[in-house]
Design an enzyme around this catalytic site. Structure first.
Site, PDB file in Angstrom:
ATOM      1  CE  LYS A 257      -2.394  -0.205 -12.749  1.00  0.00           C
ATOM      2  NZ  LYS A 257      -1.753  -1.495 -12.830  1.00  0.00           N
TER       3      LYS A 257
ATOM      4  CB  CYS B 135      -3.394  -0.163  -7.392  1.00  0.00           C
ATOM      5  SG  CYS B 135      -1.598  -0.130  -7.415  1.00  0.00           S
TER       6      CYS B 135
ATOM      7  NE  ARG C 102      -1.015  -1.526   3.756  1.00  0.00           N
ATOM      8  CZ  ARG C 102      -0.995  -1.387   5.086  1.00  0.00           C
ATOM      9  NH1 ARG C 102      -2.068  -0.971   5.744  1.00  0.00           N
ATOM     10  NH2 ARG C 102       0.096  -1.657   5.771  1.00  0.00           N
TER      11      ARG C 102
ATOM     12  CG  PHE D 189     -10.253  -1.679   2.494  1.00  0.00           C
ATOM     13  CD1 PHE D 189      -9.125  -1.570   3.283  1.00  0.00           C
ATOM     14  CD2 PHE D 189     -10.171  -1.284   1.166  1.00  0.00           C
ATOM     15  CE1 PHE D 189      -7.941  -1.080   2.769  1.00  0.00           C
ATOM     16  CE2 PHE D 189      -8.985  -0.788   0.628  1.00  0.00           C
ATOM     17  CZ  PHE D 189      -7.868  -0.693   1.436  1.00  0.00           C
TER      18      PHE D 189
ATOM     19  N   GLY E  11     -17.274   7.088   1.728  1.00  0.00           N
ATOM     20  CA  GLY E  11     -16.772   8.419   1.442  1.00  0.00           C
ATOM     21  C   GLY E  11     -16.790   8.667  -0.045  1.00  0.00           C
TER      22      GLY E  11
ATOM     23  N   GLY F 143      -9.342   5.539  -5.316  1.00  0.00           N
ATOM     24  CA  GLY F 143      -8.620   6.051  -6.476  1.00  0.00           C
ATOM     25  C   GLY F 143      -7.214   5.500  -6.431  1.00  0.00           C
TER      26      GLY F 143
ATOM     27  NE  ARG G 285       0.093   6.616  -9.942  1.00  0.00           N
ATOM     28  CZ  ARG G 285       0.691   5.439  -9.795  1.00  0.00           C
ATOM     29  NH1 ARG G 285       0.922   4.677 -10.842  1.00  0.00           N
ATOM     30  NH2 ARG G 285       1.046   5.020  -8.593  1.00  0.00           N
TER      31      ARG G 285
HETATM   32  C1  UDX Z   1      -4.020  -0.855  -3.069  1.00  0.00           C
HETATM   33  C2  UDX Z   1      -4.048  -2.181  -2.304  1.00  0.00           C
HETATM   34  O1  UDX Z   1      -4.490  -1.945  -0.949  1.00  0.00           O
HETATM   35  C3  UDX Z   1      -2.685  -2.813  -2.317  1.00  0.00           C
HETATM   36  O2  UDX Z   1      -2.707  -4.067  -1.658  1.00  0.00           O
HETATM   37  C4  UDX Z   1      -2.253  -2.978  -3.743  1.00  0.00           C
HETATM   38  O3  UDX Z   1      -0.946  -3.501  -3.812  1.00  0.00           O
HETATM   39  C5  UDX Z   1      -2.301  -1.664  -4.488  1.00  0.00           C
HETATM   40  O4  UDX Z   1      -3.583  -1.072  -4.381  1.00  0.00           O
HETATM   41  P1  UDX Z   1      -3.173   1.611  -2.516  1.00  0.00           P
HETATM   42  O5  UDX Z   1      -3.566   1.973  -3.914  1.00  0.00           O
HETATM   43  O6  UDX Z   1      -1.873   2.097  -1.989  1.00  0.00           O
HETATM   44  O7  UDX Z   1      -3.153   0.021  -2.363  1.00  0.00           O
HETATM   45  O8  UDX Z   1      -4.315   2.183  -1.569  1.00  0.00           O
HETATM   46  P2  UDX Z   1      -5.373   1.640  -0.510  1.00  0.00           P
HETATM   47  O9  UDX Z   1      -4.898   1.908   0.839  1.00  0.00           O
HETATM   48  O10 UDX Z   1      -5.803   0.282  -0.828  1.00  0.00           O
HETATM   49  O11 UDX Z   1      -6.574   2.662  -0.797  1.00  0.00           O
HETATM   50  C6  UDX Z   1      -7.183   2.704  -2.084  1.00  0.00           C
HETATM   51  C7  UDX Z   1      -8.252   3.749  -2.154  1.00  0.00           C
HETATM   52  O12 UDX Z   1      -9.396   3.316  -1.447  1.00  0.00           O
HETATM   53  C8  UDX Z   1      -7.902   5.120  -1.562  1.00  0.00           C
HETATM   54  O13 UDX Z   1      -8.364   6.121  -2.458  1.00  0.00           O
HETATM   55  C9  UDX Z   1      -8.645   5.155  -0.257  1.00  0.00           C
HETATM   56  O14 UDX Z   1      -8.974   6.452   0.123  1.00  0.00           O
HETATM   57  C10 UDX Z   1      -9.873   4.338  -0.604  1.00  0.00           C
HETATM   58  N1  UDX Z   1     -10.526   3.712   0.567  1.00  0.00           N
HETATM   59  C11 UDX Z   1      -9.849   2.804   1.315  1.00  0.00           C
HETATM   60  C12 UDX Z   1     -11.853   4.032   0.880  1.00  0.00           C
HETATM   61  O15 UDX Z   1     -12.482   4.836   0.184  1.00  0.00           O
HETATM   62  N2  UDX Z   1     -12.439   3.415   1.943  1.00  0.00           N
HETATM   63  C13 UDX Z   1     -11.794   2.516   2.715  1.00  0.00           C
HETATM   64  O16 UDX Z   1     -12.397   2.012   3.656  1.00  0.00           O
HETATM   65  C14 UDX Z   1     -10.456   2.193   2.395  1.00  0.00           C
END
Ligand code: UDX
Length: 434
Positions: free
Chosen positions: A263, A260, A149, A249, A253, A257, A330
């Site tokens: 896309k 990862c 992450r 998770f 909200g 975005g 991104r």
């Molecule tokens: C993600 C995966 O978690 C990771 O395992 C993978 O390798 C790459 O993609 P990352 O993109 O760094 O990691 O972000 P992450 O912490 O997963 O959050 C993704 C998006 O979800 C963020 O925009 C975050 O704000 C949103 N999110 C997360 C929510 O809207 N609600 C939540 O409860 C958790």
């Protein structure tokens, strides 16, 4: 061990530095001379907590170097391919240009017995397509997806919650080489899962599809909560106590975005279509749509808060990064909300502790202000879109009241204390609230 890491972006730079920090001798290779220059003097080319430290340590120890010269890969036992696989410009599928280019550039420097370990997130079947070229050089291809992450990338790389290595039928030995690479984590009990190539590729996209679905599930509940008077945060707390569901998770909200999740679910849909199984993941389209609708909702809350129009109104947008602890913009829902408000004629001022430079490059039409309080000063409305501590925890409603006469606050991440803001005279609106 001697390792090479091809591609020094968010994934590769962290991987290279983390591998050096656990004792390997690592060369990071990238075609971008500016990035290589920065990394070579221990500067992270992007914001990632802890990366600067392990870069400097690695460089000082002599175990970590960076170059644009692919011949430096010669002599490494394992070559990690960590280049980007962005969404294609004209479709949903992943663009594999960089993966193919990285493998082509690496081929002349492979020696018999080398292991090439793909880390990039790729459509299932990619590894099987690449393998013959690598085998022709006497090397073996394995697929070793990365689950880091952003914001926790260093920790996630050194201490992952699981290691997955996909190997071809005759690639068991190559799998064992990766076991050696990750020996410190394995010694601490990290599960090491050996699969075939297709499973390893799928593990990564399946994990991201699941996470995206979980977020869109709670955001769908938010939509229902909004028309029924229910409170989505309490709902999430209550269902989250069921260990089969879990609270993580389930943060409703403005949605997900980043580089990862968006896309990856689109590329997964595209790949499933190619495989004649589009219907199996048709729900991912819905997941994507729910996610994008939440941005409309946030904009709508600001418009409603300001009595129906935002034209010429000053709006302080707190956050630009797609999530806190990152400067990555991104596919950032935060920045998208800012752009939409700007499109409605509002005087948008965006602030963010780390992401302003990246945001300005992408959307130069917006106004940026590094100081949070200056962004808020005189604003007709405030919208919190990235839950940095300086906005979520450290911004007291009384302090905001001292900066502006505006009394509209929209909480795009449900991170603020609604009762406190209301008590201070603010018109508070959250996502998935009555
Ligand atoms: C993600 C995966 O978690 C990771 O395992 C993978 O390798 C790459 O993609 P990352 O993109 O760094 O990691 O972000 P992450 O912490 O997963 O959050 C993704 C998006 O979800 C963020 O925009 C975050 O704000 C949103 N999110 C997360 C929510 O809207 N609600 C939540 O409860 C958790």
């Amino acid at each position: 061990m001697r390792l090479s890491v091809i591609g020094c972006g968010y994934l590769g730079a962290v991987h290279a530095a983390a591998m050096a920090s656990i004792g390997h001798e690592v060369v990071g290779i990238d075609v971008d001379a500016r990035k290589v220059e920065a990394l070579s003097v221990g500067e992270a080319p992007f914001y990632e907590p802890g990366l600067g430290e392990i870069l400097s340590e690695g460089i000082a120890s002599g175990r970590l170097t960076f170059t644009t010269d692919f011949s430096a890969a010669k002599g490494a036992a394992v070559h990690f391919v960590a280049v980007g696989t962005p969404q294609q410009k004209d479709g949903y599928a992943a663009d594999l240009t960089y993966v193919n280019a990285a493998v082509d550039a690496l081929l002349p420097y492979l020696s018999p017995g080398d292991v090439v370990a793909g880390k990039s997130t790729v459509p299932v079947g990619t590894a099987a397509g690449l393998a013959p070229r690598i085998e022709a050089a006497g090397s073996t291809l394995v697929w070793n997806p990365e689950f880091l992450r952003e914001g926790f990338a260093v920790q996630d790389t050194i201490d992952p919650d699981r290691l997955v290595v996909g190997v071809a039928a005759d690639g068991v030995v190559a799998g064992d080489v990766l076991r050696e690479v990750y020996a410190p984590a394995i010694a601490k009990g990290t599960p090491f899962i050996v699969t075939d190539l297709a499973t390893a590729e799928l593990v990564k996209v399946a994990a991201n599809a699941f996470l995206a679905t979980k977020i869109s599930f709670i955001n769908a509940m938010a939509e229902i909560a909004e028309v029924t008077g229910a409170d989505v945060t309490q709902l999430a707390d209550a269902i989250g106590h069921d260990v089969r569901i879990g609270r993580r998770f389930l943060g409703a909200g403005i949605g997900f975005g980043g580089g990862c999740l968006p896309k990856d679910i689109r590329a997964f849909s595209a790949r499933a279509e190619e495989l004649g199984r589009g219907e199996s993941v048709a729900f991912l389209r819905e997941v994507d749509e729910i996610n994008l609708r939440r941005r409309d909702r946030a904009v709508q809350l600001v418009v409603e808060g300001l009595g129906g129009a935002v034209f010429e109104k000053k709006i302080a947008v707190l956050g630009a990064a797609f999530k806190p602890h990152s400067d990555d913009v991104r596919d950032s829902p935060a920045l998208d909300v800012a752009v939409r408000l700007h499109g409605l004629g509002a005087k948008v001022v965006v602030t963010d502790p780390q992401a302003i430079d990246n945001a300005r490059r992408l959307h130069p039409q917006l106004t940026y202000e590094a100081a949070r309080d200056e962004a808020i000063r005189g604003a007709d409305a405030i919208i919190l879109v990235t839950e940095w501590d300086e906005y979520r925890r450290e911004l007291a409603p009384e302090h905001a009241s001292s900066l502006t006469d505006g009394r509209v606050i929209v909480d795009g991440r449900n991170g603020l204390d609604a009762a406190a803001w209301r008590a201070a005279g603010w018109r508070y609106a959250g996502m998935g609230w009555p």
